[in-house]
Design an enzyme around this catalytic site. Sequence first.
Site, PDB file in Angstrom:
ATOM      1  N   GLU A  15      17.617  55.815  44.204  1.00  0.00           N
ATOM      2  CA  GLU A  15      18.621  55.156  43.366  1.00  0.00           C
ATOM      3  C   GLU A  15      19.925  56.383  42.967  1.00  0.00           C
ATOM      4  O   GLU A  15      19.468  57.018  42.471  1.00  0.00           O
ATOM      5  CB  GLU A  15      18.465  54.518  42.153  1.00  0.00           C
ATOM      6  CG  GLU A  15      19.516  53.347  42.002  1.00  0.00           C
ATOM      7  CD  GLU A  15      19.227  52.510  40.416  1.00  0.00           C
ATOM      8  OE1 GLU A  15      18.176  52.851  39.778  1.00  0.00           O
ATOM      9  OE2 GLU A  15      19.684  51.321  40.145  1.00  0.00           O
ATOM     10  N   ALA A  58      12.578  57.040  34.169  1.00  0.00           N
ATOM     11  CA  ALA A  58      11.366  56.312  35.175  1.00  0.00           C
ATOM     12  C   ALA A  58      12.362  55.727  36.312  1.00  0.00           C
ATOM     13  O   ALA A  58      13.599  55.363  36.172  1.00  0.00           O
ATOM     14  CB  ALA A  58      10.504  55.576  34.656  1.00  0.00           C
ATOM     15  N   MET A  59      11.676  55.064  37.449  1.00  0.00           N
ATOM     16  CA  MET A  59      12.571  54.437  38.508  1.00  0.00           C
ATOM     17  C   MET A  59      11.580  53.186  38.820  1.00  0.00           C
ATOM     18  O   MET A  59      10.483  53.410  39.224  1.00  0.00           O
ATOM     19  CB  MET A  59      12.756  55.378  39.648  1.00  0.00           C
ATOM     20  CG  MET A  59      13.318  54.918  40.911  1.00  0.00           C
ATOM     21  SD  MET A  59      15.109  54.047  40.362  1.00  0.00           S
ATOM     22  CE  MET A  59      14.994  52.825  41.636  1.00  0.00           C
ATOM     23  N   GLU A  60      11.965  52.102  39.131  1.00  0.00           N
ATOM     24  CA  GLU A  60      11.383  50.850  39.360  1.00  0.00           C
ATOM     25  C   GLU A  60      11.132  50.875  40.892  1.00  0.00           C
ATOM     26  O   GLU A  60      11.295  49.570  41.583  1.00  0.00           O
ATOM     27  CB  GLU A  60      12.152  49.581  38.870  1.00  0.00           C
ATOM     28  CG  GLU A  60      13.549  49.347  39.361  1.00  0.00           C
ATOM     29  CD  GLU A  60      14.750  50.086  39.003  1.00  0.00           C
ATOM     30  OE1 GLU A  60      14.600  51.030  38.420  1.00  0.00           O
ATOM     31  OE2 GLU A  60      15.841  49.691  39.169  1.00  0.00           O
ATOM     32  N   ASN A  61      10.866  51.595  41.687  1.00  0.00           N
ATOM     33  CA  ASN A  61      10.401  51.505  43.088  1.00  0.00           C
ATOM     34  C   ASN A  61       9.229  50.533  43.076  1.00  0.00           C
ATOM     35  O   ASN A  61       8.465  50.558  42.433  1.00  0.00           O
ATOM     36  CB  ASN A  61       9.802  52.864  43.708  1.00  0.00           C
ATOM     37  CG  ASN A  61      10.521  54.185  43.341  1.00  0.00           C
ATOM     38  OD1 ASN A  61      11.843  54.155  43.676  1.00  0.00           O
ATOM     39  ND2 ASN A  61       9.852  55.060  42.618  1.00  0.00           N
ATOM     40  N   GLU A  91      10.215  49.136  33.515  1.00  0.00           N
ATOM     41  CA  GLU A  91      10.161  49.197  34.965  1.00  0.00           C
ATOM     42  C   GLU A  91       9.280  47.892  35.273  1.00  0.00           C
ATOM     43  O   GLU A  91       9.630  47.606  36.749  1.00  0.00           O
ATOM     44  CB  GLU A  91       9.476  50.575  35.251  1.00  0.00           C
ATOM     45  CG  GLU A  91       9.993  51.684  34.947  1.00  0.00           C
ATOM     46  CD  GLU A  91      11.476  51.866  35.073  1.00  0.00           C
ATOM     47  OE1 GLU A  91      12.034  51.446  36.081  1.00  0.00           O
ATOM     48  OE2 GLU A  91      12.064  52.555  34.021  1.00  0.00           O
TER      49      GLU A  91
HETATM   50 ZN   LIG Z   1      16.111  50.191  34.684  1.00  0.00          ZN
END
Ligand SMILES: [Zn+2]
Length: 859
Positions: A128, A267-270, A301
């Site tokens: 992203e 964090a990243m919501e993969n 997330e």
């Molecule tokens: Zn978010």
Amino acid sequence: MPGTNLTREEARTRADLLRVDAYDIELDLGSAREGGTFRSTTVVRFTATTPGADTFIDLVAPSVEEITLNGVSLDPASFADSRIPLPGLAAENELRIVADCAYTNTGEGLHRFVDPVDGETYLYTQFEVPDARRVFATFEQPDLKAAFAFTVHAPKGWVVVSNSPTPTPVGDGDTQTWTFEPTGRISSYITALIAGPYVGVFDSYENGEQKVPLGVYCRPSLREFLDPEAVFEVTKQGFDYFQEKFDFPYPFPKYDQLFVPEFNAGAMENAGAVTLRDQYVFRSKVTDAAYEARAATILHELAHMWFGDLVTMEWWNDLWLNESFATFAEAVCQAEAPGSKWPHSWTTFANQMKTWAYRQDQLPSTHPIMAEINDLEDVQVNFDGITYAKGASVLKQLVAYVGQDAFFEGVRAYFKRHAWGNTRLSDLLGALEESSGRDLKTWSKAWLETAGINVLRPSVVLNTDGEIESFAVLQDAPALPAGAKGEAVLRPHRIAIGLYELNGDALVRTDRIELDVDGPRTEVPELVGRHRPAVVLLNDDDLTYAKIRLDEDSLAVVTEHLGGFDDSLPRALCWASAWDMTRDGELAARDYLSLALSGLGRESDIGVVQSVQRQVKLALDAYADPDWREQGLARWAAAAEEFLRAAAPGSDHQLAWARTLAAVARTDGQLGLLAGLLDGSVEIKGLAVDTELRWTLLTRLAATGRADEAEIAAELERDNTAAGQEHAASCRAARPTAAAKAEAWASVVESDKLTNYVQEAVISGFQQSDQRELLAPYAAKYFAAVKGIWETRSHEISQQIIVGLYPALQVTQETLDATDAWLASAEPAPALRRQVVEARAGIERALKAQAADRAAGGR
Ligand SMILES: [Zn+2]
């Protein structure tokens, strides 16, 4: 490179033309240990509504070896400006692209990291906003969803994780092959690949027939510090809560959470493969606020799996809704989920999210929540306090406005209607209008299409008996900074008013009135004829988003008895109000210091304590009269030592005060105490001088000239980890010599060799508030370099430099003038301009606050 900066118009045209069915992506990571480039082969199948039309696919790569469209090979040299032109589409198309893509060290694309502890290589992707195109050829926009199937060749013995469950690898050589099942239809920015000798711990979420495999991963060098039970516990609470509230089962086949190195965001919501910064694996003692923040991130997330991943914004202008929903969801889940360890999450929300939002919303760059996002550069600088924090605050107000039951009923309809699809804001508002029966068009216009913060103030008139003769809530339009977009409006607010009485030293709520406030003056007839309470608190329970002012009598009581509120939320609201007044020059920095010193001893919420500690330091560094500043810092440092010595052994408060003292220690005695703690000659009962605290102590000793290269090198020997290397870099940059500053500056500005984390560490060490004179020459160097930095470095790296090296410590008219001269002559790109304008606003605000503090000193 304009091709890199996809516009909304281009995306819209491409979405009208294409429907993408599937990607087969083959990545050869056999080169991972050496670095450089890796072979990436993409086969994408898609249909076109207008056969014969042209389009393009996105790719950021050093070279393209092959382009084959529908069996016809095209000249690889047509790849230019991050795009591959695709002329003359058929109705059904198959495109094959072979490229060499590059590993990165900036946390964007496929990040490559070597752990100094074991010498092993660890990879992860971060896509992203538009960085999937750094790993494979893709139509890089959220509304061209497709099924993604990854095939990965990687060193034997590695762990490889993606969105789909990890298959058993095949092959006998040094390299093995993992062939993943295709995903459901998702956007490219939530695809992911994590590979390396990570270690995993496994569990499952079970609910009736449903069984979702759970995994938690980190590097082996962090495994001894990982507490997977705590991570699984919060995760399962989130599964229970969200599945029930959303009435939609978790949509992906498994849920992995991977703590990865040098991660830029929280964090990243993969989809099904969430990555988190691995500072969340705590190597040393942290306060409960850190555990709370980690749990909030985990829930944030997880909420995205539905809101964002299952149902996705059509274009980045609705990024705010995506982030606001997840931010609201994390807080409401912590507040309400059975077994939650942090049911006071709305206090933290008030303390952190609101403070962030209020600050951002008063910058010249402020903008309506619904921002114009014309291209990718617009969105990359829009991961800001409006998008996350104001949006979430306004969503909380919306929930108060329509009622929480109606809110979740609307959300449930929304997920059912749009699963695996893309939406706009109007789709959610429509569902909420149906569920609540309220017209949200006026509400949406007032809250989402305008900028700035209203101020709510009480107007209290008493009769001769001391009873309330009239009570009204007054509303001011936002004071929009010069240059800010949009019109300043009054808004409808759903608020609560809390009435508090003093009982001994305790402030006890005796009544609460909830009402709608609208227009400049809203009468509150319920209060007429009553005895005036000790404190009247507008926006009690923090339902709305507004600056709150106390009437004079309430302010006097609160100033003396802030610790007397038994609930943490009203205390947090009063702390926030005082901080806001300090920033606005309505409360002198020295008076804020006094308030902090009188109130902090009774503040039990550790998150609030730590915020106030940071704010006091900032007030003294930036908002205090420079002629008085040293007195204020000395008073704060002395108080920090007293609080530290008085704190309960082993408590969070003790640790927080130790860090505070380490940030401000200045006398021989205080610095000697830090040195003694570090070498073990001094002990404070219960205070663990562990790895992280040791670095905190050493950083201050280095910054004050009490520790030099020998001590730094010795400490790095004790802790020769990635984190240790970052701390050492920070210590070196903090040393109070011209040579150390020059070296730090050159390593960041004149070279691009530092990784994202080391660069950040050097910048934070470089900027020392006690070293203003030493740093003064770098103001001119900054303006000479900043445009070139923006043009040649990646987004994350340049943002760190532009924001971090701005001469923010030189709070002078000269800095404003130099900034203005640069803005007038440099012709910066809008996103660069915005960052510098925001930094400039900090100087302007500080000058104003310093004048207020000076006036208070003379009174
Ligand atoms: Zn978010």
